[in-house]
Design a protein around this motif. Structure first.
Motif, PDB file in Angstrom:
ATOM      1  N   GLN A 187       5.296 -18.788 -71.653  1.00 28.94           N
ATOM      2  CA  GLN A 187       6.060 -18.112 -72.696  1.00 28.94           C
ATOM      3  C   GLN A 187       7.288 -17.422 -72.110  1.00 28.94           C
ATOM      4  N   MET A 188       7.124 -16.787 -70.985  1.00 24.57           N
ATOM      5  CA  MET A 188       8.265 -16.131 -70.340  1.00 24.57           C
ATOM      6  C   MET A 188       9.337 -17.147 -69.942  1.00 24.57           C
ATOM      7  N   GLU A 189       8.904 -18.326 -69.521  1.00 22.68           N
ATOM      8  CA  GLU A 189       9.858 -19.381 -69.174  1.00 22.68           C
ATOM      9  C   GLU A 189      10.638 -19.825 -70.400  1.00 22.68           C
ATOM     10  N   VAL A 190       9.942 -20.006 -71.522  1.00 27.64           N
ATOM     11  CA  VAL A 190      10.606 -20.395 -72.768  1.00 27.64           C
ATOM     12  C   VAL A 190      11.582 -19.312 -73.210  1.00 27.64           C
TER      13      VAL A 190
ATOM     14  N   LYS B 135      -1.118  -6.816 -72.904  1.00 20.82           N
ATOM     15  CA  LYS B 135      -1.043  -6.004 -71.677  1.00 20.82           C
ATOM     16  C   LYS B 135      -0.544  -6.845 -70.504  1.00 20.82           C
ATOM     17  N   LEU B 136      -1.020  -8.094 -70.439  1.00 25.84           N
ATOM     18  CA  LEU B 136      -0.608  -8.976 -69.344  1.00 25.84           C
ATOM     19  C   LEU B 136       0.873  -9.316 -69.457  1.00 25.84           C
ATOM     20  N   TYR B 137       1.332  -9.600 -70.672  1.00 23.74           N
ATOM     21  CA  TYR B 137       2.753  -9.909 -70.861  1.00 23.74           C
ATOM     22  C   TYR B 137       3.617  -8.709 -70.471  1.00 23.74           C
ATOM     23  N   CYS B 138       3.222  -7.539 -70.918  1.00 18.02           N
ATOM     24  CA  CYS B 138       3.996  -6.332 -70.604  1.00 18.02           C
ATOM     25  C   CYS B 138       4.081  -6.097 -69.102  1.00 18.02           C
ATOM     26  N   LYS B 139       2.974  -6.353 -68.403  1.00 11.39           N
ATOM     27  CA  LYS B 139       2.946  -6.158 -66.956  1.00 11.39           C
ATOM     28  C   LYS B 139       3.850  -7.161 -66.259  1.00 11.39           C
ATOM     29  N   LYS B 140       3.729  -8.434 -66.642  1.00 15.97           N
ATOM     30  CA  LYS B 140       4.495  -9.485 -65.982  1.00 15.97           C
ATOM     31  C   LYS B 140       5.987  -9.388 -66.281  1.00 15.97           C
ATOM     32  N   SER B 141       6.339  -8.975 -67.485  1.00 10.93           N
ATOM     33  CA  SER B 141       7.742  -8.939 -67.892  1.00 10.93           C
ATOM     34  C   SER B 141       8.378  -7.566 -67.735  1.00 10.93           C
TER      35      SER B 141
ATOM     36  N   ALA C 155       9.990  -9.871 -80.276  1.00  5.27           N
ATOM     37  CA  ALA C 155       9.573 -10.270 -81.613  1.00  5.27           C
ATOM     38  C   ALA C 155       8.665 -11.485 -81.536  1.00  5.27           C
ATOM     39  N   ASP C 156       8.998 -12.429 -80.644  1.00  5.28           N
ATOM     40  CA  ASP C 156       8.173 -13.628 -80.484  1.00  5.28           C
ATOM     41  C   ASP C 156       6.825 -13.274 -79.869  1.00  5.28           C
ATOM     42  N   VAL C 157       6.826 -12.313 -78.960  1.00  6.56           N
ATOM     43  CA  VAL C 157       5.574 -11.858 -78.345  1.00  6.56           C
ATOM     44  C   VAL C 157       4.700 -11.158 -79.383  1.00  6.56           C
ATOM     45  N   ALA C 158       5.323 -10.341 -80.230  1.00  7.00           N
ATOM     46  CA  ALA C 158       4.572  -9.671 -81.292  1.00  7.00           C
ATOM     47  C   ALA C 158       3.936 -10.691 -82.230  1.00  7.00           C
ATOM     48  N   ARG C 159       4.644 -11.792 -82.495  1.00  9.81           N
ATOM     49  CA  ARG C 159       4.093 -12.845 -83.348  1.00  9.81           C
ATOM     50  C   ARG C 159       2.887 -13.511 -82.678  1.00  9.81           C
TER      51      ARG C 159
END
Length: 228
Positions: free
Chosen positions: A78-81, A182-188, A159-163
């Protein structure tokens, strides 16, 4: 190949053509290739690359012991996209403003949501619009591909992450949703509170096409907003 001069109404009103147009503007090793499309009896047929494999959701169901591994892959992909930019895509904010206007929410709530959306930072990242494990195919040799680009726009990554978070919750996987966020927030290195501010907006924008069961769930997310 798709020409920007093609009839806009055709793309808007025939399901499938909007996806073809969106994917045709993308270029990435992890995105399926669109070769062509055709229309017959007002139905669009999209001819795209065939990817043999299993969805990430299927793999997660078959191997629950690998949940952390698959969730890490999901977030990394997702982060790559989200790191991509596609200037020709429609703007997510415009789409969401229109969707909120079309809901049956009362005028005060719609006003507050419009105001909050308008105040959010304006970004131009590639937003998938339906990023969840069922839209990721993993080949036998482990290469992931993202499919279903019908809702692709350019806008704010959070917004896409919230979705995606809401999609996990709608699937009855609240614990996994929290773990994902939590994982997305940590990585990003993104503040959790920032993404949480998007959740009511995203929930409202989904109301128009939601089932009755989904609407009750989404209303709960909208109702808990502490409007400023």
């Amino acid at each position: 190949d798709f020409d920007e001069t093609d009839d806009a109404d055709l793309f808007e009103h025939i399901p499938g053509l909007e996806e073809a147009r969106s994917v045709a503007k993308l270029s990435d090793a992890n995105i399926v290739t669109v070769y062509d499309c055709a229309v017959e009896d007002s139905t669009a047929y999209v001819i795209m690359e065939y990817i043999e494999g299993k969805t990430l959701q299927s793999l997660m169901d078959e191997h629950p012991e690998k949940e952390d591994e698959y969730l890490n892959l999901f977030v990394d992909l997702q982060m790559e996209v989200l790191s991509k930019k596609v200037p020709l895509l429609n703007k997510l904010k415009d789409k969401m403003q229109s969707q909120i206007s079309a809901t049956d929410l009362d005028a005060t709530t719609r006003y507050e949501l419009h105001t909050r959306l308008d105040s959010m930072p304006k970004h131009t990242h590639l937003c998938h619009g339906d990023f969840n494990p069922t839209n990721i195919i993993i080949t036998d040799d482990g290469i992931p591909y993202v499919i279903d680009w019908a809702h692709a726009t350019q806008g704010n990554s959070s917004a896409d992450v919230a979705r995606s978070y809401l999609l996990f919750c709608l699937a009855g996987k609240k614990q996994l949703a929290d773990k994902y966020l939590k994982l997305y927030c940590k990585k990003s290195d993104t503040a959790l509170q920032y993404i949480q501010r998007w959740i009511p907006i995203v929930a409202a924008s989904r109301l128009v096409k939601a089932s009755e069961t989904e609407k009750a769930f989404l209303h709960n997310w909208i109702d808990v907003v502490d409007y400023e």
